[in-house]
Design a protein around this motif. Sequence first.
Motif, PDB file in Angstrom:
ATOM      1  N   GLY A 387      -1.709  -1.593  11.958  1.00 34.95           N
ATOM      2  CA  GLY A 387      -1.336  -0.457  12.793  1.00 34.95           C
ATOM      3  C   GLY A 387      -0.389   0.500  12.088  1.00 34.95           C
ATOM      4  O   GLY A 387      -0.098   0.369  10.901  1.00 34.95           O
ATOM      5  N   ARG A 388       0.088   1.480  12.831  1.00 35.79           N
ATOM      6  CA  ARG A 388       1.076   2.403  12.287  1.00 35.79           C
ATOM      7  C   ARG A 388       2.443   1.729  12.272  1.00 35.79           C
ATOM      8  O   ARG A 388       2.717   0.866  13.102  1.00 35.79           O
ATOM      9  N   PRO A 389       3.317   2.078  11.334  1.00 40.01           N
ATOM     10  CA  PRO A 389       3.173   3.122  10.317  1.00 40.01           C
ATOM     11  C   PRO A 389       2.513   2.646   9.030  1.00 40.01           C
ATOM     12  O   PRO A 389       2.310   3.435   8.112  1.00 40.01           O
ATOM     13  N   GLY A 390       2.161   1.349   8.942  1.00 42.15           N
ATOM     14  CA  GLY A 390       1.624   0.834   7.691  1.00 42.15           C
ATOM     15  C   GLY A 390       0.240   1.330   7.349  1.00 42.15           C
ATOM     16  O   GLY A 390      -0.117   1.432   6.180  1.00 42.15           O
ATOM     17  N   CYS A 391      -0.575   1.612   8.378  1.00 39.59           N
ATOM     18  CA  CYS A 391      -1.956   2.036   8.147  1.00 39.59           C
ATOM     19  C   CYS A 391      -2.172   3.440   8.707  1.00 39.59           C
ATOM     20  O   CYS A 391      -2.013   3.667   9.914  1.00 39.59           O
TER      21      CYS A 391
END
Length: 482
Positions: A387-391
């Motif tokens: 998920g965000r913020p990693g992807c």
Amino acid sequence: MPPSPSIRPQGAEPPIRDRGDACPGALRLHSAADGHLARVRLPAGDLTARQAEALADAADRLGDGHLSLTSRGNAELRGLPDGCGGRLAALLRDAGLLPSERHERVRNILASPLAGLDRHTPSDVRLWARELDGLLCASESATALSGRFLFVLDDGRGDVAALGGDVSLVAEPGGATGVPAEHGDLSGSVGPLAGSGGTALLRVGDDPAALRIAGPDAPRAALTAAGAFLTAAAASGSGAWRVRELPDGHRLTAQVVAERLRAAGIGCAEVAGAPAPASVPSAAFVPDADSVPYADSSAPGVIEGGDGARALSVLAPLGRLSVAQWRLLTAVAAEDGAGALRLTPWRGIVLPGLSADRAAPRMRELSAAGLITDPDSPWHRIGACTGRPGCAKSRTDVRADATAAVMAGTPVPGEPGQQPAPRGLPVYWSGCERRCGHPHGAWVDVLATAEGYRVSVVRPQRTPAPHPAPATPSAAPCPTTS
């Protein structure tokens, strides 16, 4: 309910691959929204305490201070800076985590995590896993396998047999007899399985047919079956990464593999009516009426061994561990356990070799540190992609949303009056349609859309499709699937 895009309708054409897979490794880093990502393959999920400490050092010095566990029992480091590849490789190499740099992405071996630990365990297929890993790293041709090709070794309880292996070995708890002599010497099949003895059923992809082989031949047979896949993929011109992607006319069947095995001097016999893998991998599995029903391998808790020893099984919330939690696990393994850790495909950790008097206090310590130790925990069977913020592809911060839902007592969101999801199924939150890292078998799909989350139940097809699609149809890496 819309089907998962990872299940291809029957009759659909398999993909044509015009390039190699882009799965990250320990040496090939993936550029993500939160920095670079490294995936460290751990065959059978095995780690010594020293190797676990090296991973903690890498996450602490180079990464974001956390480790992620994957659905194949591997470990990932995130938030790595530019130019750290050489330092990371040196650290892993010194710890013995890179036995062959040319093979590091193909060491995808999944094995039953509790093999050899509980009271009624069958053979220790983990011995097969170690031998197979050695054969892989010594094979020049094996370097052509994709980073997604998967070997699955099940100890007979059925906990990992349904996890989508390209080549699967399932140990037969009671051995087998009556194999025709023309299929080779299977004298090792008589008597109960012990270590690498007994017999095993070998399957390729979704082919329902199985081949019975002698236990001592299992690792070599698995590598031979992988070689048969490479031959079929090359002949098809499809660039297939996995067995399920081979087109009609080049499909890998038990009969094709049997010919390769016999040519290699490995005895085998086709088995009619062999039991198929369970559709829900985490469910208890009873091979026959006289067998002992095994506990849910994904459930956390204290595992009692036949020798009086204990093993601790814990889960990481949403598969993510802080370095402090990881170091605590390593300390328990080194100080009170057997000096080893086993990562599981349910994003958990098993610590074998504790005494009965140390198991309970150590479990309380791990619980206080934020690890999941209770099978009735609302976190059990709850998963999520990065998920965000990693992807950058994710529509939202699914981990934060899943955490808020669990804390509120509603791990499966839904509209008022909506039919509740079946109890006991894994629940997986995804930030986009790729659904990276989703479970196999039946599961509750919580998908982020532009209008909010959409909830559905994904069920496996009763009859396997000829060519199911890979979990990610594009060449983009799946940061949480391997």
